[in-house]
Design an enzyme around this catalytic site. Structure first.
Site, PDB file in Angstrom:
ATOM      1  N   GLU A  95       4.388   7.268   2.130  1.00 31.63           N
ATOM      2  CA  GLU A  95       3.201   6.560   1.638  1.00 31.63           C
ATOM      3  C   GLU A  95       3.660   5.262   1.023  1.00 31.63           C
ATOM      4  O   GLU A  95       4.673   5.235   0.325  1.00 31.63           O
ATOM      5  CB  GLU A  95       2.524   7.367   0.525  1.00 31.63           C
ATOM      6  CG  GLU A  95       1.613   8.437   1.020  1.00 31.63           C
ATOM      7  CD  GLU A  95       1.707   9.670   0.144  1.00 31.63           C
ATOM      8  OE1 GLU A  95       2.323   9.608  -0.940  1.00 31.63           O
ATOM      9  OE2 GLU A  95       1.170  10.705   0.557  1.00 31.63           O
ATOM     10  N   TYR A 107       9.481  -0.865   7.203  1.00 30.51           N
ATOM     11  CA  TYR A 107       9.259   0.426   7.856  1.00 30.51           C
ATOM     12  C   TYR A 107       8.877   0.223   9.327  1.00 30.51           C
ATOM     13  O   TYR A 107       9.321   0.988  10.190  1.00 30.51           O
ATOM     14  CB  TYR A 107       8.175   1.220   7.113  1.00 30.51           C
ATOM     15  CG  TYR A 107       8.607   1.656   5.717  1.00 30.51           C
ATOM     16  CD1 TYR A 107       9.869   2.215   5.494  1.00 30.51           C
ATOM     17  CD2 TYR A 107       7.759   1.518   4.617  1.00 30.51           C
ATOM     18  CE1 TYR A 107      10.269   2.610   4.229  1.00 30.51           C
ATOM     19  CE2 TYR A 107       8.157   1.915   3.339  1.00 30.51           C
ATOM     20  CZ  TYR A 107       9.418   2.459   3.152  1.00 30.51           C
ATOM     21  OH  TYR A 107       9.818   2.846   1.902  1.00 30.51           O
TER      22      TYR A 107
HETATM   23  C1  LIG Z   1      10.974  -3.076   0.511  1.00 34.78           C
HETATM   24  C2  LIG Z   1      12.450  -3.209   0.104  1.00 34.78           C
HETATM   25  C3  LIG Z   1      13.037  -1.812  -0.068  1.00 34.78           C
HETATM   26  C4  LIG Z   1      13.195  -3.955   1.224  1.00 34.78           C
HETATM   27  O1  LIG Z   1      14.585  -3.938   0.920  1.00 34.78           O
HETATM   28  P1  LIG Z   1      15.590  -5.057   1.479  1.00 34.78           P
HETATM   29  O2  LIG Z   1      16.975  -4.572   1.257  1.00 34.78           O
HETATM   30  O3  LIG Z   1      15.233  -6.381   0.939  1.00 34.78           O
HETATM   31  O4  LIG Z   1      15.226  -5.022   3.059  1.00 34.78           O
HETATM   32  P2  LIG Z   1      16.157  -5.504   4.265  1.00 34.78           P
HETATM   33  O5  LIG Z   1      16.974  -6.696   3.831  1.00 34.78           O
HETATM   34  O6  LIG Z   1      16.906  -4.339   4.794  1.00 34.78           O
HETATM   35  O7  LIG Z   1      15.046  -5.960   5.318  1.00 34.78           O
HETATM   36  C5  LIG Z   1      14.927  -5.366   6.593  1.00 34.78           C
HETATM   37  C6  LIG Z   1      13.706  -5.919   7.305  1.00 34.78           C
HETATM   38  O8  LIG Z   1      12.507  -5.572   6.595  1.00 34.78           O
HETATM   39  C7  LIG Z   1      11.567  -6.659   6.663  1.00 34.78           C
HETATM   40  N1  LIG Z   1      11.406  -7.252   5.321  1.00 34.78           N
HETATM   41  C8  LIG Z   1      12.071  -6.927   4.185  1.00 34.78           C
HETATM   42  N2  LIG Z   1      11.629  -7.666   3.142  1.00 34.78           N
HETATM   43  C9  LIG Z   1      10.668  -8.490   3.632  1.00 34.78           C
HETATM   44  C10 LIG Z   1       9.845  -9.489   3.055  1.00 34.78           C
HETATM   45  N3  LIG Z   1       9.926  -9.812   1.740  1.00 34.78           N
HETATM   46  N4  LIG Z   1       8.950 -10.107   3.854  1.00 34.78           N
HETATM   47  C11 LIG Z   1       8.836  -9.820   5.155  1.00 34.78           C
HETATM   48  N5  LIG Z   1       9.623  -8.873   5.786  1.00 34.78           N
HETATM   49  C12 LIG Z   1      10.512  -8.215   5.026  1.00 34.78           C
HETATM   50  C13 LIG Z   1      12.186  -7.671   7.611  1.00 34.78           C
HETATM   51  O9  LIG Z   1      11.817  -7.281   8.925  1.00 34.78           O
HETATM   52  C14 LIG Z   1      13.680  -7.423   7.373  1.00 34.78           C
HETATM   53  O10 LIG Z   1      14.491  -7.856   8.421  1.00 34.78           O
HETATM   54  P3  LIG Z   1      15.069  -9.387   8.412  1.00 34.78           P
HETATM   55  O11 LIG Z   1      15.620  -9.648   7.040  1.00 34.78           O
HETATM   56  O12 LIG Z   1      16.118  -9.362   9.479  1.00 34.78           O
HETATM   57  O13 LIG Z   1      13.868 -10.250   8.723  1.00 34.78           O
HETATM   58  C15 LIG Z   1      12.583  -4.047  -1.215  1.00 34.78           C
HETATM   59  O14 LIG Z   1      11.839  -5.248  -1.078  1.00 34.78           O
HETATM   60  C16 LIG Z   1      12.099  -3.306  -2.458  1.00 34.78           C
HETATM   61  O15 LIG Z   1      12.851  -2.573  -3.104  1.00 34.78           O
HETATM   62  N6  LIG Z   1      10.827  -3.535  -2.828  1.00 34.78           N
HETATM   63  C17 LIG Z   1      10.235  -2.924  -4.042  1.00 34.78           C
HETATM   64  C18 LIG Z   1      10.112  -1.424  -3.925  1.00 34.78           C
HETATM   65  C19 LIG Z   1       9.361  -1.004  -2.675  1.00 34.78           C
HETATM   66  O16 LIG Z   1       8.387  -1.629  -2.285  1.00 34.78           O
HETATM   67  N7  LIG Z   1       9.826   0.094  -2.063  1.00 34.78           N
HETATM   68  C20 LIG Z   1       9.249   0.607  -0.840  1.00 34.78           C
HETATM   69  C21 LIG Z   1       7.950   1.288  -1.050  1.00 34.78           C
HETATM   70  S1  LIG Z   1       8.191   3.018  -1.321  1.00 34.78           S
END
Ligand SMILES: CC(C)(COP(=O)(O)OP(=O)(O)OC[C@H]1O[C@@H](n2cnc3c(N)ncnc32)[C@H](O)[C@@H]1OP(=O)(O)O)[C@@H](O)C(=O)NCCC(=O)NCCS
Length: 140
Positions: A95, A107
């Protein structure tokens, strides 16, 4: 890698979430200690997964705001999917707040698809309601 300190995980969780609310160290330790759960962690982030029967679930995923867009989230989700397959899961789901664009993009990039919506599922710190998106993936 050493077992991570629940206090450090809670600090990281608090830096990542307002809605859903951050989890305390006690809540994280309790969830991580459950037999059905598994904790995947890196210095920059962690994912807590759980598997019940043939269904695996991402309970939470948090990446340090200072270390984002470096592939940690993608690597943690990939590790979760491998672990779920190893445990024999047929599907995985999660979720996520419907307005959480970065997480939904991650995701979707990892193969999950939107499969349902829970209106008003989350409550914000201001007392407002926010929809949850349910996302799932078949693990063949
Ligand atoms: C969501 C989250 C876990 C992503 O972690 P991250 O380590 O920055 O993600 P990644 O670097 O592995 O990104 C992988 C892909 O996801 C997508 N993505 C990640 N962050 C993004 C952003 N801010 N905007 C658009 N796409 C995004 C892209 O497709 C990205 O690939 P790319 O960098 O080659 O374009 C991080 O932003 C976070 O901790 N957010 C707050 C908590 C949260 O929302 N947790 C998930 C909900 S349960």
């Amino acid at each position: 890698m050493n077992a991570p300190d629940p206090v450090a995980l809670a600090r990281l969780h608090a830096a990542c979430f307002t809605t859903p609310r951050p989890w305390s160290a006690e809540e994280i330790a309790q969830l991580a200690g459950d037999d059905a759960s598994f904790l995947l962690h890196r210095p920059e982030g962690f994912l807590l997964g759980r598997q019940i029967l043939d269904e695996a679930e991402i309970l939470t995923l948090a990446v340090d705001p200072a270390a984002r867009r470096q592939g940690t989230g993608r690597a943690l989700v990939a590790a979760f999917l491998s672990e779920a397959r190893r445990r024999g899961a047929a599907t995985a789901l999660l979720e996520v707040a419907a307005d959480n664009g970065p997480a939904i993009a991650l995701y979707e990039a990892s193969g999950f698809r939107r499969s349902g919506r829970r209106p008003g599922y989350y409550r914000t710190p201001e007392g407002l309601r926010k929809d949850a998106e349910i996302m799932s993936i078949a693990l063949g």
